[in-house]
Design a protein around this motif. Structure first.
Motif, PDB file in Angstrom:
ATOM      1  N   PHE A   1      -1.807  -1.377  -9.916  1.00 36.96           N
ATOM      2  CA  PHE A   1      -3.064  -0.452  -9.165  1.00 36.96           C
ATOM      3  C   PHE A   1      -3.878   0.126 -10.137  1.00 36.96           C
ATOM      4  CE2 PHE A   1       1.095  -0.249  -6.742  1.00 36.96           C
ATOM      5  CZ  PHE A   1       0.658  -0.175  -5.489  1.00 36.96           C
ATOM      6  N   ASP A   2      -5.239  -0.464  -9.938  1.00 39.39           N
ATOM      7  CA  ASP A   2      -6.281  -0.141 -10.940  1.00 39.39           C
ATOM      8  C   ASP A   2      -6.732   1.340 -10.672  1.00 39.39           C
ATOM      9  OD1 ASP A   2      -7.686  -0.167 -13.140  1.00 39.39           O
ATOM     10  OD2 ASP A   2      -8.954  -2.061 -12.509  1.00 39.39           O
ATOM     11  N   GLU A   3      -7.394   1.876 -11.584  1.00 37.98           N
ATOM     12  CA  GLU A   3      -8.035   3.270 -11.286  1.00 37.98           C
ATOM     13  C   GLU A   3      -8.921   3.343 -10.334  1.00 37.98           C
ATOM     14  OE1 GLU A   3      -9.309   3.536 -15.249  1.00 37.98           O
ATOM     15  OE2 GLU A   3      -7.318   4.143 -16.046  1.00 37.98           O
ATOM     16  N   ASP A   4      -9.731   2.074  -9.949  1.00 37.20           N
ATOM     17  CA  ASP A   4     -10.901   2.258  -8.842  1.00 37.20           C
ATOM     18  C   ASP A   4     -10.226   2.089  -7.567  1.00 37.20           C
ATOM     19  OD1 ASP A   4     -10.092  -0.349  -8.842  1.00 37.20           O
ATOM     20  OD2 ASP A   4     -11.992  -1.280  -9.468  1.00 37.20           O
ATOM     21  N   GLY A   5      -8.905   2.007  -7.456  1.00 37.55           N
ATOM     22  CA  GLY A   5      -8.424   1.756  -6.113  1.00 37.55           C
ATOM     23  C   GLY A   5      -8.090   0.287  -5.636  1.00 37.55           C
ATOM     24  N   LYS A   6      -8.402  -0.582  -6.305  1.00 38.44           N
ATOM     25  CA  LYS A   6      -8.194  -2.098  -6.148  1.00 38.44           C
ATOM     26  C   LYS A   6      -6.809  -2.262  -6.635  1.00 38.44           C
ATOM     27  CE  LYS A   6     -12.827  -3.682  -6.224  1.00 38.44           C
ATOM     28  NZ  LYS A   6     -13.754  -4.520  -6.919  1.00 38.44           N
ATOM     29  N   VAL A   7      -6.100  -3.159  -5.814  1.00 38.02           N
ATOM     30  CA  VAL A   7      -4.646  -3.612  -6.446  1.00 38.02           C
ATOM     31  C   VAL A   7      -4.893  -5.168  -6.528  1.00 38.02           C
ATOM     32  CG1 VAL A   7      -2.216  -3.849  -5.412  1.00 38.02           C
ATOM     33  CG2 VAL A   7      -4.061  -2.081  -4.530  1.00 38.02           C
ATOM     34  N   TYR A   8      -4.069  -5.611  -7.658  1.00 39.98           N
ATOM     35  CA  TYR A   8      -3.904  -6.870  -8.029  1.00 39.98           C
ATOM     36  C   TYR A   8      -2.588  -7.281  -8.289  1.00 39.98           C
ATOM     37  CZ  TYR A   8      -8.823  -5.984  -9.060  1.00 39.98           C
ATOM     38  OH  TYR A   8     -10.194  -5.455  -9.103  1.00 39.98           O
ATOM     39  N   MET A   9      -2.315  -8.678  -8.291  1.00 35.41           N
ATOM     40  CA  MET A   9      -1.146  -9.340  -8.856  1.00 35.41           C
ATOM     41  C   MET A   9      -1.312 -10.322 -10.054  1.00 35.41           C
ATOM     42  SD  MET A   9       2.072  -9.230  -8.174  1.00 35.41           S
ATOM     43  CE  MET A   9       2.390  -8.755  -6.650  1.00 35.41           C
TER      44      MET A   9
ATOM     45  N   CYS B   1       0.064 -13.283 -11.848  1.00 31.88           N
ATOM     46  CA  CYS B   1       1.455 -14.138 -11.779  1.00 31.88           C
ATOM     47  C   CYS B   1       1.262 -15.355 -12.419  1.00 31.88           C
ATOM     48  CB  CYS B   1       1.565 -14.122 -10.266  1.00 31.88           C
ATOM     49  SG  CYS B   1       0.048 -14.940  -9.403  1.00 31.88           S
ATOM     50  N   GLU B   2       2.365 -16.359 -12.053  1.00 31.43           N
ATOM     51  CA  GLU B   2       2.302 -17.573 -12.845  1.00 31.43           C
ATOM     52  C   GLU B   2       2.067 -17.549 -14.295  1.00 31.43           C
ATOM     53  OE1 GLU B   2       3.009 -19.974 -10.799  1.00 31.43           O
ATOM     54  OE2 GLU B   2       2.302 -18.990  -8.929  1.00 31.43           O
ATOM     55  N   ASN B   3       1.185 -18.305 -15.060  1.00 30.05           N
ATOM     56  CA  ASN B   3       0.876 -18.266 -16.369  1.00 30.05           C
ATOM     57  C   ASN B   3      -0.405 -17.831 -16.784  1.00 30.05           C
ATOM     58  OD1 ASN B   3      -0.517 -20.332 -15.401  1.00 30.05           O
ATOM     59  ND2 ASN B   3       0.618 -21.986 -16.643  1.00 30.05           N
ATOM     60  N   GLY B   4      -0.605 -16.676 -16.394  1.00 26.14           N
ATOM     61  CA  GLY B   4      -1.927 -15.984 -16.477  1.00 26.14           C
ATOM     62  C   GLY B   4      -2.765 -16.017 -15.375  1.00 26.14           C
ATOM     63  N   HIS B   5      -2.721 -15.644 -14.128  1.00 27.63           N
ATOM     64  CA  HIS B   5      -3.140 -15.892 -12.840  1.00 27.63           C
ATOM     65  C   HIS B   5      -3.572 -14.877 -12.283  1.00 27.63           C
ATOM     66  CE1 HIS B   5      -5.460 -18.734 -10.087  1.00 27.63           C
ATOM     67  NE2 HIS B   5      -5.193 -17.706  -9.164  1.00 27.63           N
ATOM     68  N   LEU B   6      -4.630 -14.222 -11.785  1.00 24.39           N
ATOM     69  CA  LEU B   6      -4.904 -12.897 -11.307  1.00 24.39           C
ATOM     70  C   LEU B   6      -5.475 -13.084  -9.682  1.00 24.39           C
ATOM     71  CD1 LEU B   6      -5.525  -9.656 -11.753  1.00 24.39           C
ATOM     72  CD2 LEU B   6      -7.770 -10.582 -12.110  1.00 24.39           C
ATOM     73  N   ILE B   7      -4.666 -12.239  -8.974  1.00 20.34           N
ATOM     74  CA  ILE B   7      -5.095 -12.324  -7.384  1.00 20.34           C
ATOM     75  C   ILE B   7      -5.147 -11.025  -7.057  1.00 20.34           C
ATOM     76  CG2 ILE B   7      -4.128 -13.011  -5.239  1.00 20.34           C
ATOM     77  CD1 ILE B   7      -2.462 -15.205  -6.443  1.00 20.34           C
ATOM     78  N   GLU B   8      -6.313 -10.806  -6.653  1.00 25.65           N
ATOM     79  CA  GLU B   8      -6.740  -9.548  -5.730  1.00 25.65           C
ATOM     80  C   GLU B   8      -6.056  -9.214  -4.478  1.00 25.65           C
ATOM     81  OE1 GLU B   8     -10.548  -6.645  -4.938  1.00 25.65           O
ATOM     82  OE2 GLU B   8     -10.799  -8.395  -5.840  1.00 25.65           O
ATOM     83  N   LEU B   9      -5.406  -8.165  -4.213  1.00 29.67           N
ATOM     84  CA  LEU B   9      -4.664  -7.956  -2.948  1.00 29.67           C
ATOM     85  C   LEU B   9      -5.440  -7.236  -2.036  1.00 29.67           C
ATOM     86  CD1 LEU B   9      -1.057  -7.444  -4.386  1.00 29.67           C
ATOM     87  CD2 LEU B   9      -2.098  -9.758  -3.855  1.00 29.67           C
ATOM     88  N   ARG B  10      -5.047  -7.204  -0.812  1.00 28.75           N
ATOM     89  CA  ARG B  10      -5.429  -6.375   0.281  1.00 28.75           C
ATOM     90  C   ARG B  10      -5.179  -4.991  -0.033  1.00 28.75           C
ATOM     91  NH1 ARG B  10      -2.782  -9.921   4.446  1.00 28.75           N
ATOM     92  NH2 ARG B  10      -4.326 -11.668   4.830  1.00 28.75           N
ATOM     93  N   PRO B  11      -5.902  -3.879   0.214  1.00 27.72           N
ATOM     94  CA  PRO B  11      -5.704  -2.326   0.059  1.00 27.72           C
ATOM     95  C   PRO B  11      -4.184  -1.937   0.582  1.00 27.72           C
ATOM     96  CG  PRO B  11      -7.962  -2.638   0.805  1.00 27.72           C
ATOM     97  CD  PRO B  11      -7.163  -3.827   1.057  1.00 27.72           C
ATOM     98  N   ASP B  12      -3.793  -2.736   1.650  1.00 36.51           N
ATOM     99  CA  ASP B  12      -2.268  -2.416   2.177  1.00 36.51           C
ATOM    100  C   ASP B  12      -1.447  -3.263   1.665  1.00 36.51           C
ATOM    101  OD1 ASP B  12      -2.964  -4.812   3.333  1.00 36.51           O
ATOM    102  OD2 ASP B  12      -2.842  -3.978   5.454  1.00 36.51           O
ATOM    103  N   ILE B  13      -1.642  -4.001   0.539  1.00 35.14           N
ATOM    104  CA  ILE B  13      -0.891  -4.919  -0.142  1.00 35.14           C
ATOM    105  C   ILE B  13       0.130  -5.885   0.702  1.00 35.14           C
ATOM    106  CG2 ILE B  13       0.607  -4.841  -2.039  1.00 35.14           C
ATOM    107  CD1 ILE B  13       0.509  -1.816  -2.229  1.00 35.14           C
ATOM    108  N   THR B  14      -0.699  -6.365   1.862  1.00 37.48           N
ATOM    109  CA  THR B  14      -0.002  -7.307   2.604  1.00 37.48           C
ATOM    110  C   THR B  14      -0.302  -8.706   2.127  1.00 37.48           C
ATOM    111  OG1 THR B  14      -1.785  -7.160   4.263  1.00 37.48           O
ATOM    112  CG2 THR B  14       0.235  -5.672   4.548  1.00 37.48           C
ATOM    113  N   GLY B  15      -1.088  -9.216   1.396  1.00 38.34           N
ATOM    114  CA  GLY B  15      -1.411 -10.384   1.064  1.00 38.34           C
ATOM    115  C   GLY B  15      -2.673 -10.464   0.292  1.00 38.34           C
TER     116      GLY B  15
END
Length: 559
Positions: free
Chosen positions: A151-159, A161-175
């Motif tokens: 959970f970042d300070e600007d309200g965005k949510v991330y995952m 994963c894998e070997n250095g992959h970044l994925i931004e998630l929906r605010p409700d963390i459903t995908g």
């Protein structure tokens, strides 16, 4: 100025670590607690780890000092993703199921995310207002291997994963967020090419993002598994790399994968909990200080003789060691392994011993079932003071037997013993006590043709993919006729360096014990159970249903 600052920090941290070194010995959990993720809320640390095919799963532990831990809840009771979780038709989730969880505390709630390896290969996100639960399923996001929820300070949510992959998630963390960040953050340098790079754990400190991962590279002389860190000013990069932990630590092949925890705004008081593979006992967490050197979180204590004013020397991970006072015992497993008298009905347990007992079932929180249990086939109330295990399905081996009850074993040595009333077994029933893994040492009572025999067997399971049982090769090492209604079985586990052996004994009166057979080697095998060795109490039918056994007690002793 930088050297003076570094010197002050190191002097303070060495003072802190010196005091800590007098109070504990690593591993701080000398039992199988892998893939650890830790967060801190106020003055308490909370941890979740991997339990794969064991139910209930995703144990939540808490600690005030990151040394002494206790289980306070489980995130879920069971997983209902098909027959393989129920051991139907030889299907299993050994080495799969719940895997590499991530625990976070955000806006007054705890969140635990984990992937479920194997088909259908989807993740789980649970939340709770208290670590003790109850935990509620929030969503089933797509599979993301070894993810770290952020959970970042600007309200965005991330995952991450894998070997250095970044994925931004929906605010409700459903995908995944459509149109959000979805990128590989870096390409591996030459040193990491060919290595297994996984086990993401993310922190943000002084405005920078830190992605920590385990790096394993086989076949390279002198290369042990280690913890690497990738650092960036912006979440999307660019990232630079540094090795923050690299030590063989008692020659078990390195330490890697875990969590760094501390105050985002301060360099002081940071700690790391990172696990090490230690053979048959499994993967064991080690606690160490974290010292910030030139913006990098270096793990361990600085070796004697290293110049604390030499920044380059203090950035060399080989100049650090994991604290380990050899005059001290490993911290007690009191909070996650223990004896059980099965001596109160579930209603009383819920009122008197919560959270030491599962709130729903009244079963001691130390126990986990092998795969989903069949609830109607076990009882703490039908015979008060006993755990009744009924035969629930006709099977031909222990690996696919439902309602096998397990606890961790403990290193460097431990003993477990059980008392079992076998008077209600039916022909073809097999019950007993095991040092349980892909290769198991099993003390089993076999009812056959009007005779009852105690056998010590070595049972080696052979798997076919995906994680299903092809066969189990059983060697009978010793056999003794039994005429009593109650038998007492004991297993001693020796996990000292170079050992990983289980030895076995029995008694017909609970007082006079006889050794039986020979020692059996305990093996950690990532291709089958992918777990440390467990104590296991079991009862299954090979011919017909209707039999049961009553377990009077389980006694545990660390030795």
């Amino acid at each position: 100025m930088r050297k003076l600052y570094l010197s002050c920090i190191l002097a303070l941290m060495c003072t802190i670590s010196g005091a800590a070194q007098e109070t504990f010995r690593n591993p701080v959990i000398n039992a199988d607690v892998p893939d650890i993720s830790v967060c801190k809320v106020a003055d308490t640390y909370y941890m979740v780890s991997t339990t794969m095919h064991l139910m209930p799963g995703a144990p939540i532990m808490k600690s005030k000092d990151m040394i002494n831990w206790e289980v306070v809840s489980y995130v879920f009771d069971r997983i209902d993703d098909g027959d393989r979780y129920n051991l139907i038709d030889g299907q299993t989730v050994y080495g799969q199921g719940q895997w590499a969880s991530s625990i976070r505390y955000h806006m007054g709630k705890f969140y635990v995310w984990f992937t479920a390896n194997g088909a259908p290969g989807k993740g789980f996100l649970f939340s709770a207002e208290k670590a003790e639960g109850p935990w509620t399923l929030v969503s089933r996001p797509p599979h993301m291997h070894d993810g770290s929820l952020f959970f970042d300070e600007d309200g965005k949510v991330y995952m991450f994963c894998e070997n250095g992959h970044l994925i931004e998630l929906r605010p409700d963390i459903t995908g995944k967020l459509e149109g959000g960040l979805d990128k590989q953050l870096f390409e591996r340098d030459a040193e990491e090419r060919g290595a297994l790079l996984e086990g993401s754990s993310v922190i943000k400190h002084n405005g920078k993002y830190y992605l920590c991962m385990i790096s394993m590279k086989w076949g390279v002389p002198g290369r042990v598994r280690r913890e690497v860190c990738y650092r960036a000013d912006r979440i999307e990069g660019p990232y630079e790399k540094h090795v923050i932990l690299e030590t063989p630590f008692e020659s078990y092949g390195g330490v890697g994968q875990g969590s760094l925890v501390g105050d985002d705004q301060s360099d002081l008081g940071w700690k790391a909990l990172i696990f090490q593979d230690r053979g048959g006992i499994g993967r064991t967490p080690c606690m160490m200080q974290v010292t910030w050197v030139d913006g990098w979180p270096m793990c361990g204590e600085l070796n004697a003789g290293v110049d604390k004013n030499d920044v380059e020397a203090c950035l060399n991970p080989k100049n650090y060691h994991i604290p380990n006072d050899m005059t001290k015992a490993h911290p007690s497993p009191k909070g996650y392994i223990g004896s059980d008298e099965f001596n109160l009905p579930a209603e009383a347990l819920n009122k008197m011993y919560k959270p030491t007992y599962h709130a729903r079932t009244g079963l001691s929180i130390y126990w986990q079932w092998n795969h989903n249990p069949i609830d109607e086939a076990w009882s703490l109330t039908e015979r008060p003071g006993y755990m009744r295990l009924k035969t629930a399905r006709i099977v031909d081996n222990l690996n696919v037997a439902p309602n096998t009850l397990t606890q961790r074993m403990f290193a460097p040595a431990c003993t477990g013993a059980v008392s079992i009333d076998i008077s209600k077994m039916k022909d073809g029933d097999i019950c007993g006590f095991a040092a349980y893994n892909g290769d198991s040492g099993v003390l089993r009572i076999v009812k056959k043709g009007g005779k009852t025999m105690l056998q010590l067997t070595e049972e080696k399971s052979v798997f076919k993919q995906p994680r299903n049982i092809d066969r189990v090769d059983v060697e009978v090492l010793a056999e003794v006729p039994i005429k009593t209604k109650v038998v007492y079985l004991k297993i001693h586990g020796d996990f000292n360096p170079g050992r990983d052996m289980a030895s076995f004994s029995y008694s017909l009166n609970g007082t006079d014990w006889q050794s039986i057979g020979r020692e059996v080697k305990m093996v950690f095998d990532y291709q089958r159970h992918f777990m440390g060795t467990k104590f296991a109490i079991f009862n299954y039918a090979t011919k017909k249903l209707g039999g049961y056994v009553d377990v009077d007690w389980f006694h545990f002793e660390e030795k």
